[in-house]
Design a protein around this motif. Sequence first.
Motif, PDB file in Angstrom:
ATOM      1  N   UNK A  65      24.560  15.812  15.041  1.00 43.66           N
ATOM      2  CA  UNK A  65      23.935  14.502  15.484  1.00 43.66           C
ATOM      3  C   UNK A  65      22.540  14.878  14.784  1.00 43.66           C
ATOM      4  N   UNK A  66      21.488  14.872  15.411  1.00 51.86           N
ATOM      5  CA  UNK A  66      20.106  15.431  14.816  1.00 51.86           C
ATOM      6  C   UNK A  66      20.133  17.078  14.585  1.00 51.86           C
ATOM      7  N   UNK A  67      21.036  17.522  15.619  1.00 55.10           N
ATOM      8  CA  UNK A  67      21.245  19.169  15.455  1.00 55.10           C
ATOM      9  C   UNK A  67      22.555  19.324  15.351  1.00 55.10           C
ATOM     10  N   UNK A  68      22.915  20.483  15.202  1.00 57.37           N
ATOM     11  CA  UNK A  68      24.283  20.905  14.931  1.00 57.37           C
ATOM     12  C   UNK A  68      24.851  21.888  16.122  1.00 57.37           C
ATOM     13  N   UNK A  69      25.917  21.344  16.937  1.00 58.78           N
ATOM     14  CA  UNK A  69      26.566  22.117  17.855  1.00 58.78           C
ATOM     15  C   UNK A  69      28.099  22.633  17.634  1.00 58.78           C
ATOM     16  N   UNK A  70      28.207  23.754  17.887  1.00 60.65           N
ATOM     17  CA  UNK A  70      29.536  24.336  17.702  1.00 60.65           C
ATOM     18  C   UNK A  70      30.007  24.727  19.315  1.00 60.65           C
ATOM     19  N   UNK A  71      31.186  23.974  19.631  1.00 53.99           N
ATOM     20  CA  UNK A  71      31.533  24.136  21.154  1.00 53.99           C
ATOM     21  C   UNK A  71      32.592  24.987  21.170  1.00 53.99           C
ATOM     22  N   UNK A  72      32.862  25.721  22.022  1.00 53.62           N
ATOM     23  CA  UNK A  72      33.977  26.792  22.268  1.00 53.62           C
ATOM     24  C   UNK A  72      34.958  26.176  23.165  1.00 53.62           C
ATOM     25  N   UNK A  73      35.940  25.475  22.849  1.00 57.05           N
ATOM     26  CA  UNK A  73      36.996  25.115  23.524  1.00 57.05           C
ATOM     27  C   UNK A  73      37.882  25.935  24.448  1.00 57.05           C
ATOM     28  N   UNK A  74      37.805  27.115  24.148  1.00 54.82           N
ATOM     29  CA  UNK A  74      38.787  28.248  24.717  1.00 54.82           C
ATOM     30  C   UNK A  74      37.408  29.363  24.917  1.00 54.82           C
ATOM     31  N   UNK A 105      30.933  30.565  34.716  1.00 55.03           N
ATOM     32  CA  UNK A 105      31.588  31.830  34.584  1.00 55.03           C
ATOM     33  C   UNK A 105      30.831  32.811  33.557  1.00 55.03           C
ATOM     34  N   UNK A 106      29.735  32.142  33.191  1.00 52.31           N
ATOM     35  CA  UNK A 106      29.007  32.814  32.128  1.00 52.31           C
ATOM     36  C   UNK A 106      29.539  33.077  30.742  1.00 52.31           C
ATOM     37  N   UNK A 107      30.722  32.322  30.609  1.00 56.56           N
ATOM     38  CA  UNK A 107      31.014  32.203  29.114  1.00 56.56           C
ATOM     39  C   UNK A 107      30.461  31.236  28.294  1.00 56.56           C
ATOM     40  N   UNK A 108      30.514  31.817  26.954  1.00 55.97           N
ATOM     41  CA  UNK A 108      29.596  30.808  25.958  1.00 55.97           C
ATOM     42  C   UNK A 108      30.523  29.530  25.522  1.00 55.97           C
ATOM     43  N   UNK A 109      29.962  28.481  26.068  1.00 51.87           N
ATOM     44  CA  UNK A 109      30.862  27.336  25.642  1.00 51.87           C
ATOM     45  C   UNK A 109      30.362  26.445  24.310  1.00 51.87           C
ATOM     46  N   UNK A 110      28.998  26.769  24.142  1.00 49.45           N
ATOM     47  CA  UNK A 110      28.373  25.882  22.896  1.00 49.45           C
ATOM     48  C   UNK A 110      27.121  26.531  22.371  1.00 49.45           C
ATOM     49  N   UNK A 111      27.045  26.565  20.938  1.00 48.45           N
ATOM     50  CA  UNK A 111      26.015  27.199  20.389  1.00 48.45           C
ATOM     51  C   UNK A 111      25.298  26.013  19.452  1.00 48.45           C
ATOM     52  N   UNK A 112      23.848  25.631  19.664  1.00 52.51           N
ATOM     53  CA  UNK A 112      23.385  24.533  18.981  1.00 52.51           C
ATOM     54  C   UNK A 112      22.387  25.091  18.101  1.00 52.51           C
ATOM     55  N   UNK A 113      22.310  24.734  16.822  1.00 51.61           N
ATOM     56  CA  UNK A 113      21.225  25.069  15.932  1.00 51.61           C
ATOM     57  C   UNK A 113      20.415  24.024  15.725  1.00 51.61           C
ATOM     58  N   UNK A 114      19.073  24.151  15.877  1.00 51.22           N
ATOM     59  CA  UNK A 114      17.835  23.202  15.869  1.00 51.22           C
ATOM     60  C   UNK A 114      17.869  22.280  14.432  1.00 51.22           C
ATOM     61  N   UNK A 115      17.381  21.143  14.519  1.00 56.36           N
ATOM     62  CA  UNK A 115      16.913  20.104  13.208  1.00 56.36           C
ATOM     63  C   UNK A 115      16.200  20.812  12.225  1.00 56.36           C
ATOM     64  N   UNK A 116      15.251  21.700  12.614  1.00 60.02           N
ATOM     65  CA  UNK A 116      14.551  22.283  11.380  1.00 60.02           C
ATOM     66  C   UNK A 116      15.348  23.271  10.909  1.00 60.02           C
TER      67      UNK A 116
END
Length: 258
Positions: A51-60, A117-128
């Motif tokens: 969208x305005x930023x970029x998100x990588x979602x971890x499905x597993x 569970x403290x597992x990584x589910x998403x990594x978002x990179x800002x618009x800039x």
Amino acid sequence: MMSNKTFKLWFGRTIVLILCFTLTGCIYWWRAFQTYRQLDQFDNNFTVVNTDDFTLRFNNPIMYSEDFVSLSGLRPSYSDPLGEGRRWSYWFHKVDRNQKPILPEVKFFFNLDFNKENRLIAWTFSELFLRIAPAEFLEVSLRSLAGAEINEGAKQMRANADHIEKIAASLPKKESVLAELGEPLEIIDVSDEQEIYLYHFLLETMGIKKGYEDRALSEVKLTFDKKTDELIRMAGRFAGVKLSIKYRKYLEETQASL
């Protein structure tokens, strides 16, 4: 009954495993490696939201929040509640050679979202950040890590360009990059065809692991084509994560496959 030879072999392997998983960083690197292996089936294991930023979602999800700290040596700038989990924010501020903030302020962020569970589910990179790493190229760079060459000693990966997909995006222009990032710390004249604009960004952090102090400073190198003013490469290290994207290489290989 287990023979003496079999027992010794089993016992030896057990000791090796115990030593491995008690060594600092070993188990963290192992989970990072398992996450990397998920890239072979990218669309099953990951979802991209652009969208305005970029998100990588971890499905597993596999990696824990402390895995990231162990591997990077850096705590986030902020840690906030997010539903049943938490959101870690890493903020980077443009600085001068003395690591003093430059005005007007220029900054960007990464967000790491963790579940209960403290597992990584998403990594978002800002618009800039997307001004120097456009979403189309960022996604294809992540996809190209499938089958990457792994340097176990340096804990690094080199992307495999054979896995790239078609890109129809245009390369960022110097004028638009400078409008967002401002003047560079230094301009390095590489050749008659290329020049590098060097920027420094300092991570705002709640803590740095001993021996990792240098990782708080991100040195970002942007390579421009002198004739076209196009950004053809971006290289930098952000919170311990090294990222290098050769934009023109992706375009040339994509166009050759059309």
